[in-house]
Design an enzyme around this catalytic site. Structure first.
Site, PDB file in Angstrom:
ATOM      1  N   LYS A 232      24.451  85.774  -8.088  1.00 24.71           N
ATOM      2  CA  LYS A 232      25.847  85.651  -8.491  1.00 24.71           C
ATOM      3  C   LYS A 232      26.365  86.879  -9.233  1.00 24.71           C
ATOM      4  CE  LYS A 232      26.078  80.742  -8.027  1.00 24.71           C
ATOM      5  NZ  LYS A 232      24.694  80.259  -7.853  1.00 24.71           N
TER       6      LYS A 232
HETATM    7  C1  LIG Z   1      24.384  79.354  -6.913  1.00 24.78           C
HETATM    8  C2  LIG Z   1      22.991  79.351  -6.408  1.00 24.78           C
HETATM    9  C3  LIG Z   1      22.673  78.821  -5.151  1.00 24.78           C
HETATM   10  C4  LIG Z   1      23.708  78.160  -4.265  1.00 24.78           C
HETATM   11  O1  LIG Z   1      24.681  79.070  -3.813  1.00 24.78           O
HETATM   12  P1  LIG Z   1      26.064  78.500  -3.220  1.00 24.78           P
HETATM   13  O2  LIG Z   1      26.923  79.682  -3.064  1.00 24.78           O
HETATM   14  O3  LIG Z   1      26.563  77.529  -4.227  1.00 24.78           O
HETATM   15  O4  LIG Z   1      25.726  77.830  -1.930  1.00 24.78           O
HETATM   16  C5  LIG Z   1      21.368  78.902  -4.707  1.00 24.78           C
HETATM   17  N1  LIG Z   1      20.406  79.445  -5.484  1.00 24.78           N
HETATM   18  C6  LIG Z   1      20.672  79.958  -6.702  1.00 24.78           C
HETATM   19  C7  LIG Z   1      19.549  80.531  -7.502  1.00 24.78           C
HETATM   20  C8  LIG Z   1      21.967  79.929  -7.207  1.00 24.78           C
HETATM   21  O5  LIG Z   1      22.229  80.434  -8.401  1.00 24.78           O
END
Ligand SMILES: *Cc1c(COP(=O)(O)O)cnc(C)c1O
Length: 468
Positions: A112
């Protein structure tokens, strides 16, 4: 580029006008009016640096910036100082034909950061330009929250109100967020699941008068700018495992809110030769159920399983609406009808409708991975090459193996580093994952958060008291 709402009742707007928004004013999600085709420029994009590639992709969707401003923003964001290497998202082969696209070397150790670090700069620039302040209201199952807080901490003109499910995150994730002492950061630990947090954000977000009065914006995964920023690394991953643009590549993506894999869908729509997009879920298998059966059936927050890949503990995938909008031929009336069914009956069914052929043609496939699979996958990889996969990435690798196609490279997206989820790593291989030096003893730092009932009224009061 113009932006529309999936629900069809928003006046066309430009990128900078939708940058600070979460939901569209009509309750839908903001989408670009078209996906620019890039087939003819792929060869030219292949040798670009991460930052320059990001500028090319962004420029297609954010053409209301001066090109020089975009160049400056991306070059300040995608640096080795922030992301640990020149390539930003390195690719390694973890077994023949199977690759890991490493997205987790940013400041909070999850993918993210890649979008959020850019968003921090875009927000600051936009607010200064408008002479405005903004209160960010968001929900996190763990990683979004810390990525957003670290990207926005100490920035003038911004306050962050981040809802997280009380007791549902790892000790490391909690410490990452709750130890931030910046005065512009407010951690709200909600008595409920992540879906409850998300519902609270939606409840407040759909109260337009309140939202305007308190200058509320969003950084959760429905924010359009985040999606665009994520499109970039699909191109990088593709270039890293191919020699030319005639090859197909499959991607496997650990999914919760459908934000990460939606970016892959957009890259595919733009003409990147992606064969399959494999969605990996954990025990919370709403998305897997849809791609196997055609039925999208959300679960109430109380039925969301608390798992050892907690960032995917989601039973209502907020970005899914953007994908379905494309599937129904971008017809807002058809989309509204389906979401009316979700709101009134908790589900819709596409299998026996004219839309199912579009789902089949979309290249999506799916699978699920449970606690025991996750542990076995972590163990197997560790025994093979001493690499430790984080639990979410392990879900992806497990499902990717089930979808391998001869001669077609498979790229698994690494969504976090194992250091964030030491409990599960210990359970799998009996040792702790390595921890970057900056995070040693993070759990011992003083923590700062407010505990709140999952009640929109309580949240309203809190925002009234603390918003800028
Ligand atoms: C946010 C996240 C996900 C899921 O991603 P999405 O965009 O919500 O599908 C998977 N793994 C980790 C470690 C995350 O932080």
């Amino acid at each position: 580029m113009q932006y529309l709402s999936t629900r069809g009742n928003m006046a066309p707007a430009r990128f900078r006008e939708v940058l600070l928004e979460g939901l569209a004013p009509d309750g839908g999600l903001v989408v670009p009016s078209r996906y620019p085709r890039v087939t003819s420029v792929l060869a030219r994009w292949r040798p670009l640096s991460y930052a320059d590639l990001a500028r090319e992709v962004l420029w297609l969707y954010a053409d209301d910036y001066e090109p020089s401003a975009l160049t400056r923003l991306v070059r300040a964001t995608y640096t080795p100082a922030i992301f640990g290497s020149q390539s930003i998202t390195p690719v390694v082969e973890i077994e023949p034909g199977m690759h890991l696209l490493q997205l987790s070397n940013g400041p909070t150790l999850a993918f993210k950061d890649i979008a959020m670090q850019l968003l921090g700069s875009l927000f600051e620039e936009e607010l200064a330009h408008r002479g405005e302040n903004l209160n960010i209201l968001g929900a996190t199952s763990g990683d979004t929250g810390s990525a957003a807080e670290v990207a926005l901490r100490g920035r003038p003109r911004v306050r962050v109100f981040m809802l997280s499910p009380l007791g549902r995150m790892s000790a490391f994730q909690r410490a990452q967020m709750y130890s931030l002492q910046d005065a512009n950061i407010f951690n709200l630990a909600i008595e409920g699941s992540f879906d409850d947090c998300q519902d609270l954000v939606k409840a407040i977000g759909s109260d337009l008068a309140f939202k305007r009065r308190h200058r509320l914006g969003a950084v959760n995964s429905i924010n359009w700018a985040r999606i665009v920023a994520q499109v970039v690394y699909y191109f990088r991953g593709y270039f890293a495992v191919t020699a030319d643009e005639s090859q197909e590549v499959d991607f496997c993506v650990p999914s919760g809110n459908f934000g990460n894999v939606l970016a892959g869908w957009i890259a595919r729509q733009m003409g990147l030769p992606i064969g399959r997009l494999v969605v990996a879920t954990n025990e919370n298998d709403v998305l897997d159920e849809f791609f196997r059966s055609g039925r999208y059936r959300v679960r109430p927050g109380a039925q969301t399983h608390a798992t050892s890949s907690p960032s995917m503990d989601i039973s209502k995938a907020s970005n899914f609406e953007r994908f379905i909008f494309d599937i129904v031929g971008r017809d807002p009336a058809a989309l509204r009808e389906l979401w009316w069914q979700v709101d009134t009956q908790g589900s819709f069914e596409l299998k026996d409708t004219p839309f199912w052929s579009a789902v089949v043609a979309s290249g999506f496939a799916s699978g699920r991975s449970f606690h025991a699979d996750r542990l076995a996958t972590i163990r197997r990889q560790y025994e093979h090459d001493r690499r430790i996969l984080d639990p979410h990435t392990a879900d992806g690798v497990k499902v990717a193996r089930e979808h391998r196609r001869a001669g077609i490279p498979m790229v698994c997206l690494e969504t976090a580093l194992p250091a964030k989820f030491a409990e599960t790593i210990r359970e799998a291989i009996g040792r702790d994952p390595e921890r970057p030096a900056a995070f040693r003893d993070i759990e011992q730092l003083p923590q700062r958060y407010e505990q709140l009932a999952a009640d929109p009224e309580r949240l309203r009061q809190f925002l009234q008291a603390h918003a800028l």
